[in-house]
Motif scaffolding. Sequence first.
Motif, PDB file in Angstrom:
ATOM      1  N   LYS A   1       0.754  -1.444  -0.012  1.00 25.77           N
ATOM      2  CA  LYS A   1      -0.053  -0.051   0.017  1.00 25.77           C
ATOM      3  C   LYS A   1       0.814   1.151  -0.097  1.00 25.77           C
ATOM      4  O   LYS A   1       0.316   2.287  -0.271  1.00 25.77           O
ATOM      5  CB  LYS A   1      -0.916   0.031   1.085  1.00 25.77           C
ATOM      6  CG  LYS A   1      -2.094  -1.272   1.012  1.00 25.77           C
ATOM      7  CD  LYS A   1      -3.187  -1.031   2.149  1.00 25.77           C
ATOM      8  CE  LYS A   1      -4.081  -2.235   1.812  1.00 25.77           C
ATOM      9  NZ  LYS A   1      -5.163  -2.237   2.733  1.00 25.77           N
ATOM     10  N   SER A   2       2.340   1.077   0.335  1.00 18.75           N
ATOM     11  CA  SER A   2       3.015   2.251   0.139  1.00 18.75           C
ATOM     12  C   SER A   2       3.472   2.540  -1.259  1.00 18.75           C
ATOM     13  O   SER A   2       4.418   3.399  -1.565  1.00 18.75           O
ATOM     14  CB  SER A   2       4.235   2.017   1.126  1.00 18.75           C
ATOM     15  OG  SER A   2       5.112   0.654   0.489  1.00 18.75           O
ATOM     16  N   GLY A   3       3.024   1.675  -2.258  1.00 21.95           N
ATOM     17  CA  GLY A   3       3.456   1.753  -3.496  1.00 21.95           C
ATOM     18  C   GLY A   3       4.589   1.015  -4.044  1.00 21.95           C
ATOM     19  O   GLY A   3       4.904   0.929  -5.153  1.00 21.95           O
ATOM     20  N   GLY A   4       4.903  -0.069  -3.560  1.00 25.19           N
ATOM     21  CA  GLY A   4       6.245  -0.864  -3.518  1.00 25.19           C
ATOM     22  C   GLY A   4       5.409  -2.065  -4.223  1.00 25.19           C
ATOM     23  O   GLY A   4       4.355  -2.515  -4.047  1.00 25.19           O
ATOM     24  N   LEU A   5       6.335  -2.944  -5.087  1.00 27.42           N
ATOM     25  CA  LEU A   5       6.092  -4.196  -5.522  1.00 27.42           C
ATOM     26  C   LEU A   5       7.209  -5.067  -5.376  1.00 27.42           C
ATOM     27  O   LEU A   5       8.457  -4.670  -5.356  1.00 27.42           O
ATOM     28  CB  LEU A   5       5.870  -3.908  -7.055  1.00 27.42           C
ATOM     29  CG  LEU A   5       5.611  -5.321  -7.850  1.00 27.42           C
ATOM     30  CD1 LEU A   5       4.431  -5.916  -7.313  1.00 27.42           C
ATOM     31  CD2 LEU A   5       5.560  -5.028  -9.554  1.00 27.42           C
ATOM     32  N   ARG A   6       6.754  -6.302  -4.783  1.00 29.43           N
ATOM     33  CA  ARG A   6       7.768  -7.425  -4.984  1.00 29.43           C
ATOM     34  C   ARG A   6       7.195  -8.537  -5.519  1.00 29.43           C
ATOM     35  O   ARG A   6       6.060  -9.318  -5.241  1.00 29.43           O
ATOM     36  CB  ARG A   6       7.906  -7.654  -3.472  1.00 29.43           C
ATOM     37  CG  ARG A   6       9.348  -8.769  -3.384  1.00 29.43           C
ATOM     38  CD  ARG A   6       9.488  -9.161  -1.830  1.00 29.43           C
ATOM     39  NE  ARG A   6       8.264  -9.770  -1.355  1.00 29.43           N
ATOM     40  CZ  ARG A   6       7.888  -9.401  -0.053  1.00 29.43           C
ATOM     41  NH1 ARG A   6       8.737  -8.645   0.689  1.00 29.43           N
ATOM     42  NH2 ARG A   6       6.841  -9.916   0.566  1.00 29.43           N
ATOM     43  N   MET A   7       7.933  -9.109  -6.366  1.00 32.52           N
ATOM     44  CA  MET A   7       7.676 -10.327  -7.151  1.00 32.52           C
ATOM     45  C   MET A   7       8.936 -11.648  -7.119  1.00 32.52           C
ATOM     46  O   MET A   7       9.813 -11.191  -7.157  1.00 32.52           O
ATOM     47  CB  MET A   7       7.369 -10.125  -8.715  1.00 32.52           C
ATOM     48  CG  MET A   7       6.232  -9.356  -8.716  1.00 32.52           C
ATOM     49  SD  MET A   7       5.809  -8.895 -10.649  1.00 32.52           S
ATOM     50  CE  MET A   7       5.226 -10.692 -11.084  1.00 32.52           C
ATOM     51  N   VAL A   8       8.583 -12.749  -6.950  1.00 25.82           N
ATOM     52  CA  VAL A   8       9.580 -13.671  -6.803  1.00 25.82           C
ATOM     53  C   VAL A   8       9.122 -14.898  -7.669  1.00 25.82           C
ATOM     54  O   VAL A   8       7.935 -15.089  -7.894  1.00 25.82           O
ATOM     55  CB  VAL A   8       9.547 -14.421  -5.222  1.00 25.82           C
ATOM     56  CG1 VAL A   8      10.507 -15.469  -5.265  1.00 25.82           C
ATOM     57  CG2 VAL A   8       9.781 -13.328  -4.090  1.00 25.82           C
ATOM     58  N   PHE A   9      10.229 -15.288  -8.114  1.00 25.59           N
ATOM     59  CA  PHE A   9      10.116 -16.284  -9.496  1.00 25.59           C
ATOM     60  C   PHE A   9      10.758 -17.503  -9.131  1.00 25.59           C
ATOM     61  O   PHE A   9      11.586 -17.605  -8.220  1.00 25.59           O
ATOM     62  CB  PHE A   9      10.768 -15.717 -10.917  1.00 25.59           C
ATOM     63  CG  PHE A   9      10.032 -14.482 -11.139  1.00 25.59           C
ATOM     64  CD1 PHE A   9       9.093 -14.397 -12.062  1.00 25.59           C
ATOM     65  CD2 PHE A   9      10.297 -13.131 -10.861  1.00 25.59           C
ATOM     66  CE1 PHE A   9       8.288 -13.442 -12.587  1.00 25.59           C
ATOM     67  CE2 PHE A   9       9.848 -12.058 -11.139  1.00 25.59           C
ATOM     68  CZ  PHE A   9       8.589 -12.182 -12.113  1.00 25.59           C
TER      69      PHE A   9
END
Length: 140
Positions: free
Chosen positions: A88-96
């Motif tokens: 909700k702070s605008g960050g994104l994290r994706m793990v592959f």
Amino acid sequence: MSAAKDPAEHEDRWVLNLRGLRVVKISIDFRLTLGLEEEWEVVLEAPAQLTAGSLRTNPGLPLKPETQDVAAALPLFGATILSAVAFKSGGLRMVFDSGAHLSSSADASFEAWQITGPGGWRFVSLPGGDLGVWSGSRTG
């Protein structure tokens, strides 16, 4: 595959339920776009980081979509998502499944990234550090 479920809202984040989806397309213009299975799309417009493992031991490679400096992201083609979280702070994290971690922070002046998918879902990292969320049945 959990992508059939709607994204789940938590106090400080949204779990996007993209687990099990593969990257089936990568396109580059002034943005870096990852096309996923089931009509989901991840678009990066601001600098991001691609790492493998811990940030303490591997600072990662910068991705700079506005200058097309995104070659480090090409190995994501065919990779399967293990986790995708929009903060909700605008960050994104994706793990592959390849061990790669894609991270993007909010930008002070621009929309850093957006994710769209079926059902009208749209997540946008808003300028200054906020998250916009829309769906066919909900606005947030």
